[in-house]
Design a protein around this motif. Structure first.
Motif, PDB file in Angstrom:
ATOM      1  N   ALA A   1       0.837  -1.207   0.000  1.00  0.00           N
ATOM      2  CA  ALA A   1       0.000   0.000   0.000  1.00  0.00           C
ATOM      3  C   ALA A   1       0.869   1.253   0.000  1.00  0.00           C
ATOM      4  O   ALA A   1       0.596   2.230  -0.710  1.00  0.00           O
ATOM      5  CB  ALA A   1      -0.919  -0.009   1.211  1.00  0.00           C
ATOM      6  N   ASP A   2       1.953   1.226   0.816  1.00  0.00           N
ATOM      7  CA  ASP A   2       2.850   2.379   0.846  1.00  0.00           C
ATOM      8  C   ASP A   2       3.515   2.591  -0.507  1.00  0.00           C
ATOM      9  O   ASP A   2       3.626   3.729  -0.996  1.00  0.00           O
ATOM     10  CB  ASP A   2       3.925   2.189   1.916  1.00  0.00           C
ATOM     11  CG  ASP A   2       3.323   2.269   3.319  1.00  0.00           C
ATOM     12  OD1 ASP A   2       2.194   2.789   3.443  1.00  0.00           O
ATOM     13  OD2 ASP A   2       3.994   1.808   4.262  1.00  0.00           O
ATOM     14  N   ALA A   3       3.957   1.489  -1.120  1.00  0.00           N
ATOM     15  CA  ALA A   3       4.603   1.581  -2.435  1.00  0.00           C
ATOM     16  C   ALA A   3       3.639   2.113  -3.481  1.00  0.00           C
ATOM     17  O   ALA A   3       3.994   2.917  -4.345  1.00  0.00           O
ATOM     18  CB  ALA A   3       5.144   0.216  -2.848  1.00  0.00           C
ATOM     19  N   SER A   4       2.367   1.628  -3.389  1.00  0.00           N
ATOM     20  CA  SER A   4       1.356   2.080  -4.325  1.00  0.00           C
ATOM     21  C   SER A   4       1.108   3.581  -4.177  1.00  0.00           C
ATOM     22  O   SER A   4       0.943   4.313  -5.154  1.00  0.00           O
ATOM     23  CB  SER A   4       0.063   1.310  -4.124  1.00  0.00           C
ATOM     24  OG  SER A   4      -0.946   1.769  -4.989  1.00  0.00           O
ATOM     25  N   GLY A   5       1.098   4.068  -2.912  1.00  0.00           N
ATOM     26  CA  GLY A   5       0.892   5.497  -2.668  1.00  0.00           C
ATOM     27  C   GLY A   5       2.025   6.331  -3.223  1.00  0.00           C
ATOM     28  O   GLY A   5       1.803   7.394  -3.820  1.00  0.00           O
TER      29      GLY A   5
ATOM     30  N   ARG B   1       1.708   6.476  -7.016  1.00  0.00           N
ATOM     31  CA  ARG B   1       0.690   7.432  -7.462  1.00  0.00           C
ATOM     32  C   ARG B   1       1.208   8.863  -7.370  1.00  0.00           C
ATOM     33  O   ARG B   1       0.963   9.686  -8.256  1.00  0.00           O
ATOM     34  CB  ARG B   1      -0.571   7.269  -6.609  1.00  0.00           C
ATOM     35  CG  ARG B   1      -1.427   6.056  -7.013  1.00  0.00           C
ATOM     36  CD  ARG B   1      -2.826   6.147  -6.422  1.00  0.00           C
ATOM     37  NE  ARG B   1      -2.792   6.194  -4.954  1.00  0.00           N
ATOM     38  CZ  ARG B   1      -2.819   5.126  -4.177  1.00  0.00           C
ATOM     39  NH1 ARG B   1      -2.850   3.912  -4.732  1.00  0.00           N
ATOM     40  NH2 ARG B   1      -2.787   5.248  -2.869  1.00  0.00           N
ATOM     41  N   LYS B   2       1.923   9.190  -6.297  1.00  0.00           N
ATOM     42  CA  LYS B   2       2.468  10.542  -6.151  1.00  0.00           C
ATOM     43  C   LYS B   2       3.479  10.866  -7.252  1.00  0.00           C
ATOM     44  O   LYS B   2       3.503  11.972  -7.785  1.00  0.00           O
ATOM     45  CB  LYS B   2       3.122  10.689  -4.783  1.00  0.00           C
ATOM     46  CG  LYS B   2       2.129  10.692  -3.634  1.00  0.00           C
ATOM     47  CD  LYS B   2       2.833  10.824  -2.299  1.00  0.00           C
ATOM     48  CE  LYS B   2       1.833  10.815  -1.135  1.00  0.00           C
ATOM     49  NZ  LYS B   2       2.513  10.905   0.185  1.00  0.00           N
ATOM     50  N   LEU B   3       4.315   9.861  -7.588  1.00  0.00           N
ATOM     51  CA  LEU B   3       5.294  10.078  -8.656  1.00  0.00           C
ATOM     52  C   LEU B   3       4.602  10.282  -9.994  1.00  0.00           C
ATOM     53  O   LEU B   3       5.013  11.131 -10.802  1.00  0.00           O
ATOM     54  CB  LEU B   3       6.260   8.897  -8.730  1.00  0.00           C
ATOM     55  CG  LEU B   3       7.239   8.760  -7.554  1.00  0.00           C
ATOM     56  CD1 LEU B   3       8.055   7.481  -7.702  1.00  0.00           C
ATOM     57  CD2 LEU B   3       8.174   9.975  -7.507  1.00  0.00           C
ATOM     58  N   ILE B   4       3.551   9.494 -10.226  1.00  0.00           N
ATOM     59  CA  ILE B   4       2.804   9.628 -11.486  1.00  0.00           C
ATOM     60  C   ILE B   4       2.153  10.997 -11.562  1.00  0.00           C
ATOM     61  O   ILE B   4       2.204  11.692 -12.592  1.00  0.00           O
ATOM     62  CB  ILE B   4       1.757   8.506 -11.613  1.00  0.00           C
ATOM     63  CG1 ILE B   4       2.460   7.152 -11.797  1.00  0.00           C
ATOM     64  CG2 ILE B   4       0.803   8.785 -12.775  1.00  0.00           C
ATOM     65  CD1 ILE B   4       1.518   5.973 -11.771  1.00  0.00           C
ATOM     66  N   LEU B   5       1.538  11.444 -10.441  1.00  0.00           N
ATOM     67  CA  LEU B   5       0.905  12.761 -10.421  1.00  0.00           C
ATOM     68  C   LEU B   5       1.930  13.873 -10.625  1.00  0.00           C
ATOM     69  O   LEU B   5       1.668  14.862 -11.323  1.00  0.00           O
ATOM     70  CB  LEU B   5       0.172  12.959  -9.096  1.00  0.00           C
ATOM     71  CG  LEU B   5      -1.084  12.097  -8.891  1.00  0.00           C
ATOM     72  CD1 LEU B   5      -1.624  12.279  -7.475  1.00  0.00           C
ATOM     73  CD2 LEU B   5      -2.163  12.474  -9.916  1.00  0.00           C
ATOM     74  N   LEU B   6       3.118  13.689 -10.001  1.00  0.00           N
ATOM     75  CA  LEU B   6       4.180  14.687 -10.175  1.00  0.00           C
ATOM     76  C   LEU B   6       4.634  14.752 -11.631  1.00  0.00           C
ATOM     77  O   LEU B   6       4.818  15.846 -12.190  1.00  0.00           O
ATOM     78  CB  LEU B   6       5.353  14.353  -9.267  1.00  0.00           C
ATOM     79  CG  LEU B   6       6.586  15.271  -9.376  1.00  0.00           C
ATOM     80  CD1 LEU B   6       6.206  16.711  -9.026  1.00  0.00           C
ATOM     81  CD2 LEU B   6       7.708  14.767  -8.471  1.00  0.00           C
ATOM     82  N   ALA B   7       4.794  13.561 -12.243  1.00  0.00           N
ATOM     83  CA  ALA B   7       5.218  13.524 -13.636  1.00  0.00           C
ATOM     84  C   ALA B   7       4.174  14.178 -14.536  1.00  0.00           C
ATOM     85  O   ALA B   7       4.509  14.932 -15.465  1.00  0.00           O
ATOM     86  CB  ALA B   7       5.463  12.075 -14.069  1.00  0.00           C
ATOM     87  N   ILE B   8       2.894  13.900 -14.258  1.00  0.00           N
ATOM     88  CA  ILE B   8       1.827  14.518 -15.061  1.00  0.00           C
ATOM     89  C   ILE B   8       1.844  16.029 -14.893  1.00  0.00           C
ATOM     90  O   ILE B   8       1.700  16.787 -15.860  1.00  0.00           O
ATOM     91  CB  ILE B   8       0.456  13.936 -14.651  1.00  0.00           C
ATOM     92  CG1 ILE B   8       0.370  12.458 -15.053  1.00  0.00           C
ATOM     93  CG2 ILE B   8      -0.684  14.731 -15.280  1.00  0.00           C
ATOM     94  CD1 ILE B   8      -0.865  11.755 -14.524  1.00  0.00           C
TER      95      ILE B   8
END
Length: 335
Positions: free
Chosen positions: A7-11, A14-21
């Motif tokens: 769950a921590d890794a998934s979170g 998601r943050k990295l993906i949002l940052l990249a976007i």
């Protein structure tokens, strides 16, 4: 425990993906904004150039383009031209390259290629070239705040056949700086290894430097521009005007000076001379027709300084008449 780690890794993912976007979106917006600004700038310059063609003063910029992506923006021209139909002045220059940081658009740097030619009717022509010329300027909505120009390897000639003038010049390096100082204008300039040729007569190589504050002249570099008839009606504080022959032989003038509406110069200047004899001999050698006057002036300077070869004397100028001590020694024609 394993479920919590996933769950921590998934979170984090998601943050990295949002940052990249967010980075991609910001980059796209910035890119679009830069090209929009470049298009607007090119259109604005094109409109201003076209409008100038309908007035008394016009400018041209061949093959106009705007470049500098991603962090700069600037105007480029293959050649530059200026025409002032009222004064009969026209000028042509080589390629222009300019740039300003996107975050500081009011501060621009420029490079201008030679050769250049300036023509003033009926027959005055100034031809110049240089190895490198670069400039910088800080401007606001009401015009320039300050500007600087520096150049290397300057050479050229001014010809005015109807006036019997032909003056060649060259300088290893030169600089000029102007800036507003309240309502006044500060101007500083220097020329290293200045060589002059007056009608085939080569003058001694000099280093020249000047520093002057012109009263009520800040508007000259604003959108209102300089008034007609300059330098008439101006007053200034000459901090220093120095001529250096080398070998410790130097001449410096300083003090207030003014030009009245008739073009006559007045002032009260301090003249400091190192090497009175060297200056006397060099000027007499170059201008034998003025040798008698030069020797007389050198004698007065040495007399006022107790016979020393280094002197500091007062030079008064009264409506064009130059007075050294109590003796009139020359006349400055109306400017």
């Amino acid at each position: 425990m394993a479920s919590s780690s996933r769950a921590d890794a998934s979170g984090v993912t998601r943050k990295l993906i949002l940052l990249a976007i967010a980075i991609v979106i910001a980059g796209a917006l910035y890119t679009g904004g830069w090209f929009y600004a470049a298009s607007w700038l090119k259109d604005r310059v094109t409109q201003e150039l076209a409008a100038s063609g309908q007035g008394a003063r016009s400018a041209s910029c061949s093959n106009l383009s705007v470049r500098g992506f991603p962090f700069r923006i600037g105007v480029f021209c293959d050649s530059l031209g200026i025409d002032d139909h009222e004064s009969g002045l026209s000028a042509t220059f080589g390629a222009l390259r300019s740039a300003a940081q996107v975050y500081r658009p009011g501060h621009a740097v420029m490079e201008l290629d030679g050769p250049a030619q300036v023509r003033v009717t009926p027959d005055r022509v100034l031809d110049m070239d240089w190895d490198l010329l670069h400039a910088s300027a800080v401007a606001w909505t009401d015009g320039l705040d300050r500007a600087s120009v520096a150049y290397d390897g300057l050479k050229g000639r001014f010809n005015a056949p109807s006036e019997g003038l032909s003056i060649g010049f060259a300088a290893a390096h030169g600089e000029k700086h102007v800036r507003r100082s309240g309502t006044a204008l500060d101007v500083a300039a220097s020329l290293d290894a200045l060589a002059l040729d007056l009608g085939g007569k080569a003058l001694p190589v000099l280093n020249v430097a000047a520093d002057v504050t012109i009263a009520d002249a800040a508007g000259w570099i604003s959108t209102e521009g300089p008034p007609p008839g300059l330098p008439r009606g101006t007053s200034a504080e000459l901090r220093s005007l120095s001529l250096d022959l080398g070998g410790g032989n130097r001449m410096t003038l300083s003090g207030p000076v003014s030009v009245d509406e008739e073009g006559l110069v007045s002032g009260s200047l301090n003249l400091a001379v190192e090497g009175v004899t060297a200056w006397r001999d060099r000027i007499s050698e170059q201008f034998p027709e003025a040798a008698v006057t030069v020797r007389r002036v050198a004698g007065i300077v040495r007399g006022l300084s107790g016979g020393r070869d280094s002197a500091t004397v007062q030079v008064n100028i009264r409506r064009g008449t130059v007075i050294l001590g109590l003796f009139p020694v020359g006349r400055i024609p109306p400017l």
